[in-house]
Design a protein around this motif. Structure first.
Motif, PDB file in Angstrom:
ATOM      1  N   ILE A  23      21.465 -21.849  -7.225  1.00 16.52           N
ATOM      2  CA  ILE A  23      21.689 -22.406  -5.891  1.00 16.52           C
ATOM      3  C   ILE A  23      23.174 -22.442  -5.559  1.00 16.52           C
ATOM      4  O   ILE A  23      23.595 -22.137  -4.437  1.00 16.52           O
ATOM      5  N   GLU A  24      23.987 -22.799  -6.558  1.00 16.85           N
ATOM      6  CA  GLU A  24      25.425 -22.977  -6.318  1.00 16.85           C
ATOM      7  C   GLU A  24      26.091 -21.701  -5.821  1.00 16.85           C
ATOM      8  O   GLU A  24      27.032 -21.747  -5.017  1.00 16.85           O
ATOM      9  N   ARG A  25      25.628 -20.554  -6.286  1.00 16.76           N
ATOM     10  CA  ARG A  25      26.265 -19.296  -5.890  1.00 16.76           C
ATOM     11  C   ARG A  25      26.045 -19.000  -4.418  1.00 16.76           C
ATOM     12  O   ARG A  25      26.947 -18.545  -3.715  1.00 16.76           O
ATOM     13  N   TYR A  26      24.837 -19.219  -3.944  1.00 16.18           N
ATOM     14  CA  TYR A  26      24.547 -18.947  -2.538  1.00 16.18           C
ATOM     15  C   TYR A  26      25.305 -19.914  -1.635  1.00 16.18           C
ATOM     16  O   TYR A  26      25.820 -19.521  -0.581  1.00 16.18           O
ATOM     17  N   LEU A  27      25.378 -21.177  -2.046  1.00 18.07           N
ATOM     18  CA  LEU A  27      26.087 -22.154  -1.227  1.00 18.07           C
ATOM     19  C   LEU A  27      27.584 -21.869  -1.198  1.00 18.07           C
ATOM     20  O   LEU A  27      28.256 -22.134  -0.195  1.00 18.07           O
ATOM     21  N   GLN A  28      28.111 -21.311  -2.274  1.00 26.92           N
ATOM     22  CA  GLN A  28      29.530 -20.947  -2.281  1.00 26.92           C
ATOM     23  C   GLN A  28      29.818 -19.833  -1.279  1.00 26.92           C
ATOM     24  O   GLN A  28      30.928 -19.726  -0.753  1.00 26.92           O
ATOM     25  N   LEU A  29      28.821 -19.009  -0.984  1.00 28.03           N
ATOM     26  CA  LEU A  29      28.990 -17.900  -0.047  1.00 28.03           C
ATOM     27  C   LEU A  29      28.810 -18.317   1.409  1.00 28.03           C
ATOM     28  O   LEU A  29      29.021 -17.505   2.312  1.00 28.03           O
ATOM     29  N   CYS A  30      28.415 -19.563   1.635  1.00 25.81           N
ATOM     30  CA  CYS A  30      28.111 -20.009   2.993  1.00 25.81           C
ATOM     31  C   CYS A  30      29.380 -20.316   3.783  1.00 25.81           C
ATOM     32  O   CYS A  30      30.286 -20.987   3.291  1.00 25.81           O
ATOM     33  N   GLY A  31      29.421 -19.843   5.005  1.00 23.72           N
ATOM     34  CA  GLY A  31      30.517 -20.129   5.918  1.00 23.72           C
ATOM     35  C   GLY A  31      30.246 -19.471   7.254  1.00 23.72           C
ATOM     36  O   GLY A  31      29.581 -18.438   7.335  1.00 23.72           O
ATOM     37  N   GLU A  32      30.751 -20.077   8.323  1.00 19.57           N
ATOM     38  CA  GLU A  32      30.619 -19.519   9.675  1.00 19.57           C
ATOM     39  C   GLU A  32      29.158 -19.281  10.064  1.00 19.57           C
ATOM     40  O   GLU A  32      28.841 -18.316  10.765  1.00 19.57           O
ATOM     41  N   ASN A  33      28.275 -20.158   9.587  1.00 18.12           N
ATOM     42  CA  ASN A  33      26.843 -20.043   9.903  1.00 18.12           C
ATOM     43  C   ASN A  33      26.295 -18.661   9.568  1.00 18.12           C
ATOM     44  O   ASN A  33      25.498 -18.086  10.309  1.00 18.12           O
ATOM     45  N   ASN A  34      26.725 -18.114   8.431  1.00 12.09           N
ATOM     46  CA  ASN A  34      26.368 -16.737   8.094  1.00 12.09           C
ATOM     47  C   ASN A  34      24.944 -16.573   7.593  1.00 12.09           C
ATOM     48  O   ASN A  34      24.380 -15.483   7.667  1.00 12.09           O
ATOM     49  N   MET A  35      24.344 -17.631   7.061  1.00  9.56           N
ATOM     50  CA  MET A  35      22.966 -17.525   6.588  1.00  9.56           C
ATOM     51  C   MET A  35      22.377 -18.925   6.463  1.00  9.56           C
ATOM     52  O   MET A  35      23.084 -19.929   6.546  1.00  9.56           O
ATOM     53  N   THR A  36      21.075 -18.971   6.275  1.00  9.32           N
ATOM     54  CA  THR A  36      20.377 -20.237   6.083  1.00  9.32           C
ATOM     55  C   THR A  36      19.948 -20.336   4.627  1.00  9.32           C
ATOM     56  O   THR A  36      19.426 -19.371   4.062  1.00  9.32           O
TER      57      THR A  36
END
Length: 654
Positions: A457-470
């Motif tokens: 989970i941590e890897r995907y959340l680290q990639l989150c920014g600018e509303n790029n994905m859900t």
């Protein structure tokens, strides 16, 4: 029309246009955007092509994929073998790809002797018995002849074919590279060698095909064209350029290709469906083809699915089938692929049933109504890298479809990390390229060891920014149902990462009722309806996933009515208004984030960095497994002990 966003180098950008031949005939051409990660775009390209072909009659293969390789990458990158093995599989075939190998006989500074064991860099294509044509790059007419032959082969046999363009690189890998430092003998020969243009011009004049004057006139015309293009480019680059504004709004005005242009904004006010829709999906599972012999172990399941569509107590698999079936009935195509996806890794889905006597296949969701949309579901080859790229590419092209890829276990998705990093999480920012691909990643700490517990989970959340994905982790079948239906229709399109359950698939308490599907929508935060006097609550456990049910069981055993358990169903985009509104009802309570994962993994690093700063004066403590290098213990007994300890910690933290 360039496909570009606010940031990438020019040679990564895709484009789309129309090529007009000397005779006036035209053909549309699509160039896929790609990163510097060699061959990473291969699966994406094939997915885009397959999506285009699926709009046409089956088996026509009227879109031609052309993959351009370098010799070092063709022999060195493992995804090439995955793509070749996909080429004739029903889930992935595109009627043959023409592979062009730009064989410069050097990979940056690595010579062929250090780059591949095989005689030729193209020998990898022998794994599928593809024809390989080696052609001299100094002979333009031979190259044209081989290109025509390769195309004719593809058209006749609908199989992959390889053109090995044996040539050389006159300059270095980049502007600062001098290849004579590492390949001195090779570049002594190259420096003394006349260019292809010079050699071919001499041949044409020598044969009497053209005169020296005709060549000079043609050369001047070509140079003039280059100068005009350079001038226009220079003027564009030195003119005023718009400055990207980080306002959280969808990227617009990027000149997106016609196939993916979609600047709509919004989502359905409700994603509930009529009860009749649920009955149609349920009835489909009780209506096998005439003479079909259902496996004796599955008849009870089919009967139960019909019953669930009437009486409720709906499990996870049926909630998913309701979601897929309902969008199919509404005209939205569904494509789903992954390892063991038809049956389901955990023997839960059974979207395809096999006749016990003759092996005939029956797909209930493909037989809902005469005018329903197509339903494609495939068991993939044992690949993550190419397979995820393929589904991403398919989703880029088919804005009208719900496209899902399922990992066998969420842990294994890291085999596709390059696609996740370079395409799924960042393609819109870099190239303005949108996708609504769904990744289903089974995740759960149930004593199955470090490679069958964590989808990271941590890897995907680290990639989150600018509303790029859900990024979401629904805890009930109905929540999952509404999440998938929202994904099918929400605009602008964004990738969706779903951490799906394992043991919770059959957990008695983790079911939903009919009313949960006929109204409402996906709720990113679910409050605790057990607590009557919220102001008197002393503790709020904020959590997600199966551990919610473990905590509730412990609270019921203790008859604890002062501890509330609030579920965070969506991690990103952060549901800040919903979270603050929920927590405001517990003004006197301490907040404890509770998770199965080690403290340095799971959602906690994201929660403590991103969520906390948006809470109105509240702080959050954490109850988790201790920080660990490995995601989980290899001992099921140790895992059970850790689970008891972390729940005790969550309920007793001072």
């Amino acid at each position: 029309k360039a496909t570009q966003g606010s940031g990438d180098v020019k040679y990564h950008l895709g484009t789309e246009g129309t090529f007009t031949s000397a005779t006036g005939r035209t053909i549309p051409v699509y160039l896929a955007a790609n990163p510097s990660h060699l061959e990473a775009v291969d699966g994406v390209l094939e997915g885009i092509v397959r999506a285009k072909q699926d709009r046409r009659p089956a088996g026509t293969f009227s879109v031609l994929p052309i993959a351009i390789h370098g010799d070092a990458a063709l022999s060195g990158q493992g995804i090439v073998v995955e793509i070749l093995q996909m080429s004739q599989l029903r889930a992935y075939r595109t009627g043959g790809t023409v592979h062009i190998n730009i064989n410069n006989q050097v990979g940056f500074t690595t010579p062929p002797a250090d780059g591949h064991t095989s005689t030729y860099s193209t020998d990898v294509a022998k794994t599928i018995q593809a024809p390989i044509f080696h052609v001299n790059g100094d002979d333009p007419e031979a190259v044209v002849r081989i290109a025509e032959l390769a195309f004719a082969y593809r058209q006749e046999f609908h199989r992959d074919v390889v053109v090995d363009l044996v040539c050389y690189r006159r300059r270095g890998h980049n502007e600062g590279d001098d290849p004579s430092m590492t390949q001195p003998l090779m570049y002594n020969l190259i420096e003394a060698k006349r260019s292809v243009r010079t050699l071919y011009t001499e041949a044409l004049i020598g044969r009497g095909d053209i005169t020296q004057e005709e060549y000079q006139a043609s050369h001047r015309d070509f140079q003039d064209r280059l100068e005009r293009a350079f001038g226009e480019t220079h003027a564009a680059q030195t003119g005023s350029m718009p400055i990207p504004i980080q306002n959280g709004q969808p990227v617009t005005g990027l000149g997106l290709s016609g196939s993916i242009q979609d600047n709509a904004v919004g989502e359905p006010a409700t994603t509930g469906v009529d009860e009749a829709v649920l009955r149609i999906v349920g009835d489909a599972h009780g209506n096998p083809p005439a003479g079909f012999t259902v496996h004796t172990k599955l008849q009870a399941l089919l009967d139960k699915r019909v019953e669930m569509s009437r009486s409720g107590t709906i499990d996870w698999a049926m909630g998913e089938l309701f979601a897929l079936g309902s969008v199919l009935l509404e005209g939205t195509p569904v494509r789903m692929a992954g390892q063991d996806t038809r049956r389901g890794t955990f023997v839960q889905r059974h979207a395809v049933l096999h006749d016990r006597e003759n092996g005939q296949k029956w797909l209930p969701l493909a037989n809902l109504a005469e005018n329903q949309a197509p339903f494609w579901i495939y068991d993939s080859l044992l690949s993550e890298y190419a397979a995820v790229g393929f589904e991403y590419g398919y989703s880029v092209e088919r804005a009208d479809a719900l496209v899902l890829w399922e990992a066998q276990f969420g842990d294994f998705a890291n085999g596709a990390q390059i696609v996740i990093d370079e395409f799924i999480s960042s393609a819109e920012q870099k190239w303005g390229q949108r996708s609504s691909v769904v990744l289903l990643l089974p995740h759960g700490y149930e004593g199955q060891g470090p490679d069958h517990s964590s989808a990271r989970i941590e890897r995907y959340l680290q990639l989150c920014g600018e509303n790029n994905m859900t990024v979401a982790r629904p805890s009930t079948p109905a929540s999952y149902f509404h999440l998938l239906r929202r994904q099918a229709y929400a605009r602008p399109r964004r990738p969706l990462i779903v951490f799906t359950p394992k043991a919770m698939l059959r957990l008695r308490g983790a079911t939903s009722e009919i009313a949960d599907f006929t109204s409402g929508r996906f709720e990113p935060v679910i409050d605790d309806n057990r607590v009557a006097d919220k102001a008197a609550a002393k503790r709020v456990l904020l959590t997600s996933g199966k551990i919610y049910y473990d905590i509730i069981a412990e609270l019921d055993k203790r008859e604890d009515s002062t501890t509330a358990v609030v579920r965070m169903e969506q991690f990103y985009p952060l549901p800040i208004p919903e979270m603050n509104a929920t927590l405001a009802q517990y003004p006197n309570a301490d907040i404890v984030w509770t998770q199965d994962e080690p403290e340095n993994q799971g959602a906690w690093p994201f929660i403590c960095l991103e969520l906390v700063k948006h809470l109105t004066g509240r702080t959050i403590k954490v109850a988790s497994r201790p920080a660990s290098a490995s995601p989980a213990t290899g001992s099921s007994k140790r895992s059970a002990i850790e689970q008891v300890e972390l729940i005790e910690k969550a309920l007793s933290l001072p």
